[in-house]
Scaffold this motif. Sequence first.
Motif, PDB file in Angstrom:
ATOM      1  N   VAL A   1       0.694  -1.136  -0.099  1.00 51.81           N
ATOM      2  CA  VAL A   1       0.046  -0.034  -0.097  1.00 51.81           C
ATOM      3  C   VAL A   1       0.906   1.167  -0.090  1.00 51.81           C
ATOM      4  CG1 VAL A   1      -1.756   1.292   1.226  1.00 51.81           C
ATOM      5  CG2 VAL A   1      -1.830  -1.144   1.093  1.00 51.81           C
ATOM      6  N   TYR A   2       1.899   1.155   0.874  1.00 59.35           N
ATOM      7  CA  TYR A   2       2.927   2.364   0.977  1.00 59.35           C
ATOM      8  C   TYR A   2       3.506   2.708  -0.307  1.00 59.35           C
ATOM      9  CZ  TYR A   2       6.736   5.321   2.797  1.00 59.35           C
ATOM     10  OH  TYR A   2       7.564   6.191   3.145  1.00 59.35           O
ATOM     11  N   LEU A   3       3.848   1.662  -1.146  1.00 52.92           N
ATOM     12  CA  LEU A   3       4.418   1.717  -2.340  1.00 52.92           C
ATOM     13  C   LEU A   3       3.607   2.245  -3.292  1.00 52.92           C
ATOM     14  CD1 LEU A   3       6.657  -1.439  -2.686  1.00 52.92           C
ATOM     15  CD2 LEU A   3       7.673   0.799  -2.542  1.00 52.92           C
ATOM     16  N   ALA A   4       2.338   1.555  -3.440  1.00 47.06           N
ATOM     17  CA  ALA A   4       1.362   2.265  -4.350  1.00 47.06           C
ATOM     18  C   ALA A   4       1.043   3.860  -4.063  1.00 47.06           C
ATOM     19  CB  ALA A   4       0.179   1.424  -4.492  1.00 47.06           C
ATOM     20  N   LYS A   5       0.800   4.089  -2.875  1.00 51.94           N
ATOM     21  CA  LYS A   5       0.328   5.587  -2.670  1.00 51.94           C
ATOM     22  C   LYS A   5       1.626   6.586  -3.065  1.00 51.94           C
ATOM     23  CE  LYS A   5      -2.834   4.817   1.226  1.00 51.94           C
ATOM     24  NZ  LYS A   5      -3.007   4.977   2.731  1.00 51.94           N
ATOM     25  N   LEU A   6       2.817   6.007  -3.213  1.00 50.72           N
ATOM     26  CA  LEU A   6       3.961   6.756  -3.369  1.00 50.72           C
ATOM     27  C   LEU A   6       4.142   6.864  -4.971  1.00 50.72           C
ATOM     28  CD1 LEU A   6       7.058   5.686  -1.159  1.00 50.72           C
ATOM     29  CD2 LEU A   6       5.697   7.689  -1.006  1.00 50.72           C
ATOM     30  N   GLY A   7       3.404   6.128  -5.748  1.00 54.31           N
ATOM     31  CA  GLY A   7       3.220   6.042  -7.172  1.00 54.31           C
ATOM     32  C   GLY A   7       3.811   4.803  -7.945  1.00 54.31           C
TER      33      GLY A   7
ATOM     34  N   PHE B   1      15.018   0.848   0.742  1.00 54.24           N
ATOM     35  CA  PHE B   1      15.217   0.157  -0.585  1.00 54.24           C
ATOM     36  C   PHE B   1      14.824   0.873  -1.622  1.00 54.24           C
ATOM     37  CE2 PHE B   1      11.435  -2.253   0.703  1.00 54.24           C
ATOM     38  CZ  PHE B   1      10.350  -1.959  -0.182  1.00 54.24           C
ATOM     39  N   ILE B   2      13.549   1.969  -1.456  1.00 50.99           N
ATOM     40  CA  ILE B   2      13.226   2.690  -2.495  1.00 50.99           C
ATOM     41  C   ILE B   2      14.431   3.546  -2.885  1.00 50.99           C
ATOM     42  CG2 ILE B   2      11.771   4.621  -3.066  1.00 50.99           C
ATOM     43  CD1 ILE B   2       9.600   3.309  -1.224  1.00 50.99           C
ATOM     44  N   ASN B   3      15.124   4.256  -1.790  1.00 52.28           N
ATOM     45  CA  ASN B   3      16.247   5.123  -2.259  1.00 52.28           C
ATOM     46  C   ASN B   3      17.521   4.346  -3.030  1.00 52.28           C
ATOM     47  OD1 ASN B   3      14.873   7.327  -0.898  1.00 52.28           O
ATOM     48  ND2 ASN B   3      15.795   7.011   0.931  1.00 52.28           N
ATOM     49  N   TRP B   4      17.622   3.171  -2.301  1.00 56.12           N
ATOM     50  CA  TRP B   4      18.697   2.420  -2.985  1.00 56.12           C
ATOM     51  C   TRP B   4      18.376   1.979  -4.403  1.00 56.12           C
ATOM     52  CZ3 TRP B   4      18.319  -2.554  -5.593  1.00 56.12           C
ATOM     53  CH2 TRP B   4      19.603  -3.026  -5.897  1.00 56.12           C
ATOM     54  N   LEU B   5      16.864   1.714  -4.942  1.00 55.11           N
ATOM     55  CA  LEU B   5      16.643   1.648  -6.457  1.00 55.11           C
ATOM     56  C   LEU B   5      16.727   2.961  -7.251  1.00 55.11           C
ATOM     57  CD1 LEU B   5      13.442  -0.332  -5.807  1.00 55.11           C
ATOM     58  CD2 LEU B   5      15.353  -1.263  -6.658  1.00 55.11           C
ATOM     59  N   HIS B   6      16.503   3.980  -6.456  1.00 56.71           N
ATOM     60  CA  HIS B   6      16.875   5.335  -7.161  1.00 56.71           C
ATOM     61  C   HIS B   6      18.302   5.626  -7.320  1.00 56.71           C
ATOM     62  CE1 HIS B   6      12.788   7.053  -5.564  1.00 56.71           C
ATOM     63  NE2 HIS B   6      12.667   6.459  -6.257  1.00 56.71           N
TER      64      HIS B   6
ATOM     65  N   GLY C   1      19.484   3.830 -10.293  1.00 61.55           N
ATOM     66  CA  GLY C   1      18.952   4.341 -11.520  1.00 61.55           C
ATOM     67  C   GLY C   1      17.817   3.186 -12.165  1.00 61.55           C
ATOM     68  N   VAL C   2      17.594   2.567 -11.242  1.00 59.88           N
ATOM     69  CA  VAL C   2      16.522   1.507 -11.569  1.00 59.88           C
ATOM     70  C   VAL C   2      15.223   2.193 -11.533  1.00 59.88           C
ATOM     71  CG1 VAL C   2      15.038  -0.698 -10.990  1.00 59.88           C
ATOM     72  CG2 VAL C   2      17.715  -0.231 -10.722  1.00 59.88           C
ATOM     73  N   MET C   3      14.734   2.987 -10.659  1.00 54.46           N
ATOM     74  CA  MET C   3      13.563   3.648 -10.648  1.00 54.46           C
ATOM     75  C   MET C   3      13.679   5.068 -10.569  1.00 54.46           C
ATOM     76  SD  MET C   3      11.513   0.894  -9.499  1.00 54.46           S
ATOM     77  CE  MET C   3      10.196   1.424  -8.947  1.00 54.46           C
ATOM     78  N   ARG C   4      12.751   5.943 -10.886  1.00 55.94           N
ATOM     79  CA  ARG C   4      12.599   7.214 -10.912  1.00 55.94           C
ATOM     80  C   ARG C   4      11.587   7.551  -9.783  1.00 55.94           C
ATOM     81  NH1 ARG C   4       8.418   9.379 -13.651  1.00 55.94           N
ATOM     82  NH2 ARG C   4       7.530   8.084 -15.357  1.00 55.94           N
ATOM     83  N   SER C   5      11.431   8.696  -9.142  1.00 61.52           N
ATOM     84  CA  SER C   5      10.590   9.339  -8.320  1.00 61.52           C
ATOM     85  C   SER C   5       9.206   9.554  -9.155  1.00 61.52           C
ATOM     86  CB  SER C   5      10.911  10.367  -7.634  1.00 61.52           C
ATOM     87  OG  SER C   5      11.971  10.099  -6.699  1.00 61.52           O
ATOM     88  N   PRO C   6       8.066   8.953  -8.920  1.00 59.02           N
ATOM     89  CA  PRO C   6       7.023   9.275  -9.679  1.00 59.02           C
ATOM     90  C   PRO C   6       6.522  10.723  -9.466  1.00 59.02           C
ATOM     91  CG  PRO C   6       6.734   7.271  -8.492  1.00 59.02           C
ATOM     92  CD  PRO C   6       7.713   7.930  -7.805  1.00 59.02           C
TER      93      PRO C   6
END
Length: 294
Positions: free
Chosen positions: A59-65, A278-283, A286-291
């Motif tokens: 839910v947290y990840l989905a709410k972050l986009g 882990f979200i910051n690690w993915l950023h 370069g795997v993820m970008r902030s929605p």
Amino acid sequence: MNSYTETEFFVGDIPYQMYVQYYQPRPDQNSVPIVLLHGAFHTGTCFVKTPDNRQGWAVYLAKLGYSTYIVDLPGHGRSGFVPDLPLMSYQRIINATVALLQQIGPAVILTHSMSGVVGWQTAKTHPQLVKAIVGIAPSPPADLLPATTKNSHEVFPEDRPRIQSREDTKKYFTNSDTFPQENFENYFCSLVAESARISNELRNVEGRGLYICHPEILYDIPICVITGDQDPRHPYKVDAETAKYFGGDFIWLPEVGLPGHGHLQMLEHGNLAIADLFINWLHSKGVMRSPNLD
């Protein structure tokens, strides 16, 4: 109103089909999706809410986009009945995971405990479908384990499914300072039966574990292993070695200011701080970008 829509579907071949719960952000950010794979005796509900009704990672990840997929592995929970559950192998879960990725496209795989092997094997056979792996106290590949003899007490009879005892649950799963102990019964009721064969493959009984053999195959895939200091089955040395084997990063939670965590990081107090980690690690990889949530 939720900032995401929720749908559900199945993938894979009957009777080893896999239930998938999909949280799609609104508007769709077209970000790399994240697939959450639970561990032994669990279902995908461990990623939705905590036993004391706090917000879960999904839910947290989905709410972050972030587009988020939560599964019940074949033979678990909402995926339905498997006639030969005690004999179900890791390969059945790997096949269903690959089927999901072939349907949704390349994704980040977040594994927990037993499903660590699923992440390594999926990346080995279909590296083009795996953008990154986040392993939460993940099971190591058989390459890092001695072969267990069939007479060991760690070998489980494959004529019946495994049932997690209350004693082992408290000893290995809910022992940490950050687990919501007052809600233990609510958590314990959520556990399901497990495949004895997978448990034996996990322990590399008679060399029947799943090997990688050439870890360099995974070197181009960003990998991060995250471990707490109160996880009795995942000491620092073991999980650090797993990360090193794949050329990945290792995060020991006390070293980043998050002590007191055990095996169930997604359910413990402070779970969202670990999600941010882990979200910051993915950023950073370069795997993820902030929605764009505007």
